[in-house]
Design a protein around this motif. Structure first.
Motif, PDB file in Angstrom:
ATOM      1  N   LYS A 181       0.833  -1.201   0.000  1.00  0.00           N
ATOM      2  CA  LYS A 181       0.000   0.000   0.000  1.00  0.00           C
ATOM      3  C   LYS A 181       0.867   1.249   0.000  1.00  0.00           C
ATOM      4  CE  LYS A 181      -3.549   2.427   2.648  1.00  0.00           C
ATOM      5  NZ  LYS A 181      -4.356   2.415   3.899  1.00  0.00           N
ATOM      6  N   LYS A 182       0.637   2.111  -0.953  1.00  0.00           N
ATOM      7  CA  LYS A 182       1.388   3.350  -1.026  1.00  0.00           C
ATOM      8  C   LYS A 182       0.673   4.418  -0.198  1.00  0.00           C
ATOM      9  CE  LYS A 182       3.490   2.578  -5.560  1.00  0.00           C
ATOM     10  NZ  LYS A 182       3.675   3.116  -6.932  1.00  0.00           N
ATOM     11  N   ILE A 183       1.430   5.060   0.683  1.00  0.00           N
ATOM     12  CA  ILE A 183       0.856   6.083   1.541  1.00  0.00           C
ATOM     13  C   ILE A 183       1.016   7.442   0.878  1.00  0.00           C
ATOM     14  CG2 ILE A 183       0.988   7.186   3.807  1.00  0.00           C
ATOM     15  CD1 ILE A 183       2.127   4.605   4.898  1.00  0.00           C
ATOM     16  N   LYS A 184      -0.091   8.119   0.707  1.00  0.00           N
ATOM     17  CA  LYS A 184      -0.046   9.443   0.112  1.00  0.00           C
ATOM     18  C   LYS A 184       0.524  10.430   1.128  1.00  0.00           C
ATOM     19  CE  LYS A 184      -4.160   8.585  -2.685  1.00  0.00           C
ATOM     20  NZ  LYS A 184      -5.543   9.037  -2.976  1.00  0.00           N
ATOM     21  N   PRO A 185       1.221  11.456   0.638  1.00  0.00           N
ATOM     22  CA  PRO A 185       1.782  12.454   1.558  1.00  0.00           C
ATOM     23  C   PRO A 185       0.729  13.042   2.482  1.00  0.00           C
ATOM     24  CG  PRO A 185       2.676  12.756  -0.637  1.00  0.00           C
ATOM     25  CD  PRO A 185       1.604  11.705  -0.754  1.00  0.00           C
ATOM     26  N   SER A 186      -0.499  13.246   1.963  1.00  0.00           N
ATOM     27  CA  SER A 186      -1.558  13.839   2.772  1.00  0.00           C
ATOM     28  C   SER A 186      -1.973  12.928   3.914  1.00  0.00           C
ATOM     29  CB  SER A 186      -2.776  14.170   1.904  1.00  0.00           C
ATOM     30  OG  SER A 186      -3.253  12.998   1.272  1.00  0.00           O
ATOM     31  N   ASP A 187      -1.804  11.588   3.732  1.00  0.00           N
ATOM     32  CA  ASP A 187      -2.186  10.645   4.767  1.00  0.00           C
ATOM     33  C   ASP A 187      -1.180  10.638   5.919  1.00  0.00           C
ATOM     34  OD1 ASP A 187      -4.379   9.917   3.289  1.00  0.00           O
ATOM     35  OD2 ASP A 187      -3.342   8.270   2.276  1.00  0.00           O
ATOM     36  N   GLU A 188       0.053  11.040   5.632  1.00  0.00           N
ATOM     37  CA  GLU A 188       1.098  11.015   6.654  1.00  0.00           C
ATOM     38  C   GLU A 188       0.903  12.112   7.694  1.00  0.00           C
ATOM     39  OE1 GLU A 188       4.694  11.351   4.491  1.00  0.00           O
ATOM     40  OE2 GLU A 188       4.676   9.290   3.744  1.00  0.00           O
ATOM     41  N   MET A 189       0.158  13.155   7.348  1.00  0.00           N
ATOM     42  CA  MET A 189      -0.057  14.279   8.248  1.00  0.00           C
ATOM     43  C   MET A 189      -1.378  14.088   8.984  1.00  0.00           C
ATOM     44  SD  MET A 189      -0.142  18.378   7.391  1.00  0.00           S
ATOM     45  CE  MET A 189       1.481  18.340   6.648  1.00  0.00           C
ATOM     46  N   ALA A 190      -1.335  14.025  10.281  1.00  0.00           N
ATOM     47  CA  ALA A 190      -2.536  13.838  11.079  1.00  0.00           C
ATOM     48  C   ALA A 190      -3.453  15.052  10.951  1.00  0.00           C
ATOM     49  CB  ALA A 190      -2.159  13.610  12.536  1.00  0.00           C
ATOM     50  N   ALA A 191      -4.731  14.841  11.242  1.00  0.00           N
ATOM     51  CA  ALA A 191      -5.737  15.897  11.098  1.00  0.00           C
ATOM     52  C   ALA A 191      -5.364  17.172  11.849  1.00  0.00           C
ATOM     53  CB  ALA A 191      -7.095  15.382  11.550  1.00  0.00           C
ATOM     54  N   PRO A 192      -4.935  17.116  13.130  1.00  0.00           N
ATOM     55  CA  PRO A 192      -4.560  18.363  13.829  1.00  0.00           C
ATOM     56  C   PRO A 192      -3.413  19.097  13.140  1.00  0.00           C
ATOM     57  CG  PRO A 192      -4.868  16.585  15.400  1.00  0.00           C
ATOM     58  CD  PRO A 192      -4.882  15.958  14.027  1.00  0.00           C
ATOM     59  N   GLN A 193      -2.456  18.346  12.599  1.00  0.00           N
ATOM     60  CA  GLN A 193      -1.344  18.972  11.900  1.00  0.00           C
ATOM     61  C   GLN A 193      -1.824  19.687  10.643  1.00  0.00           C
ATOM     62  OE1 GLN A 193       1.014  15.227  11.791  1.00  0.00           O
ATOM     63  NE2 GLN A 193       2.684  16.484  12.591  1.00  0.00           N
ATOM     64  N   ARG A 194      -2.768  19.049   9.925  1.00  0.00           N
ATOM     65  CA  ARG A 194      -3.300  19.677   8.708  1.00  0.00           C
ATOM     66  C   ARG A 194      -4.029  20.971   9.051  1.00  0.00           C
ATOM     67  NH1 ARG A 194      -4.773  14.291   7.430  1.00  0.00           N
ATOM     68  NH2 ARG A 194      -6.965  14.718   7.856  1.00  0.00           N
ATOM     69  N   MET A 195      -4.753  20.971  10.171  1.00  0.00           N
ATOM     70  CA  MET A 195      -5.483  22.176  10.567  1.00  0.00           C
ATOM     71  C   MET A 195      -4.524  23.318  10.887  1.00  0.00           C
ATOM     72  SD  MET A 195      -8.369  20.467  13.035  1.00  0.00           S
ATOM     73  CE  MET A 195      -9.409  19.127  12.427  1.00  0.00           C
ATOM     74  N   LEU A 196      -3.490  23.001  11.665  1.00  0.00           N
ATOM     75  CA  LEU A 196      -2.518  24.028  12.030  1.00  0.00           C
ATOM     76  C   LEU A 196      -1.746  24.523  10.813  1.00  0.00           C
ATOM     77  CD1 LEU A 196      -1.113  22.571  15.378  1.00  0.00           C
ATOM     78  CD2 LEU A 196      -2.744  24.440  15.088  1.00  0.00           C
ATOM     79  N   ASP A 197      -1.446  23.615   9.901  1.00  0.00           N
ATOM     80  CA  ASP A 197      -0.727  24.004   8.687  1.00  0.00           C
ATOM     81  C   ASP A 197      -1.606  24.900   7.818  1.00  0.00           C
ATOM     82  OD1 ASP A 197       1.762  23.643   7.130  1.00  0.00           O
ATOM     83  OD2 ASP A 197       0.394  22.803   5.627  1.00  0.00           O
ATOM     84  N   HIS A 198      -2.901  24.602   7.786  1.00  0.00           N
ATOM     85  CA  HIS A 198      -3.840  25.448   7.031  1.00  0.00           C
ATOM     86  C   HIS A 198      -3.863  26.858   7.616  1.00  0.00           C
ATOM     87  CE1 HIS A 198      -7.472  26.762   4.960  1.00  0.00           C
ATOM     88  NE2 HIS A 198      -7.969  27.122   6.140  1.00  0.00           N
ATOM     89  N   LEU A 199      -3.936  26.970   8.947  1.00  0.00           N
ATOM     90  CA  LEU A 199      -3.943  28.283   9.583  1.00  0.00           C
ATOM     91  C   LEU A 199      -2.638  29.028   9.329  1.00  0.00           C
ATOM     92  CD1 LEU A 199      -5.629  27.474  13.007  1.00  0.00           C
ATOM     93  CD2 LEU A 199      -6.610  28.756  11.102  1.00  0.00           C
ATOM     94  N   ARG A 200      -1.537  28.294   9.337  1.00  0.00           N
ATOM     95  CA  ARG A 200      -0.236  28.922   9.068  1.00  0.00           C
ATOM     96  C   ARG A 200      -0.215  29.540   7.675  1.00  0.00           C
ATOM     97  NH1 ARG A 200       3.784  27.726   6.043  1.00  0.00           N
ATOM     98  NH2 ARG A 200       2.981  25.644   5.567  1.00  0.00           N
TER      99      ARG A 200
END
Length: 208
Positions: free
Chosen positions: A17-36
């Protein structure tokens, strides 16, 4: 069955199974990165040290002065806030608190979210109104959190940040970090007036 694992997988045709880059980042990290990414680069102008003043949530009638530093760290703007509160009946003895957090500049407001790093038992949020003058002196806003006392009462207070500069003598600055009575001469009329409209309501967020 006795082949090496990699050869056996190839033999039976199992696809890894190939893991997409977006899957490696947990939901809280994605939220904080979006705010950044949404945060304005104007926040850079607010880096430096501040005294923070607000009504103490554990000592009614007192103003707490803490020392804050906002700094740029990689692609993020982080900050550290240090408090100390005198222990009654023990001259020169203090309880110390250290908060760490992240800050964002969104739609002409500064948002600061932190947690107490020594106990990790509370989160607080501060919202400041930017200073549109060429020189940063004092910033007004609101602080929301909970009392550190046993009853853990939610509270909201007006807050004032006083800019000290990008480089300071931390030892000297830290000496002022403590609780003050409202009539203490260290609290000037301008600061007292900025905080005067505060009303703290037990169990509720209240601003008069």
């Amino acid at each position: 069955m006795y082949l090496p694992r990699e050869q056996f997988i190839t033999l039976i045709g199992v696809k890894s199974k190939k893991i997409k880059p977006s899957d490696e980042m947990a939901a809280p990290q994605r939220m904080l990165d979006h705010l950044r990414r949404q945060s304005s680069s104007q926040l850079k102008a607010y880096c430096g040290y501040y005294y923070e003043y607000y009504y103490a949530m554990t000592e009614p009638g007192c103003i707490l002065c803490s020392l804050v530093q906002i700094r740029e760290e990689g692609q993020h703007f982080v900050y550290e806030r240090n408090e100390r509160i005198q222990i009654g009946g023990a001259e020169g003895t203090f309880e110390r608190y250290r908060y760490v957090g992240v800050s964002y500049y969104l739609q002409d407001r500064l948002f600061l979210l932190d947690y107490e790093s020594l106990t990790s038992n509370e989160i607080s949020q501060t919202i400041l109104i930017p200073n549109y003058k060429s020189r940063i002196i004092r910033l007004n806003g609101l602080k929301m959190g909970v009392s550190a006392a046993d009853h853990r009462t939610p509270a909201c207070s007006r807050v004032v940040w006083e800019y000290l500069g990008r480089e300071i003598n931390r030892v000297n600055a830290y000496r002022k970090v403590r609780l003050y009575r409202m009539d203490d001469p260290s609290i000037d009329e301008d600061l007292r007036g900025r905080l005067a409209q505060t009303k703290i309501v037990d169990g509720l967020f209240g601003i008069a």
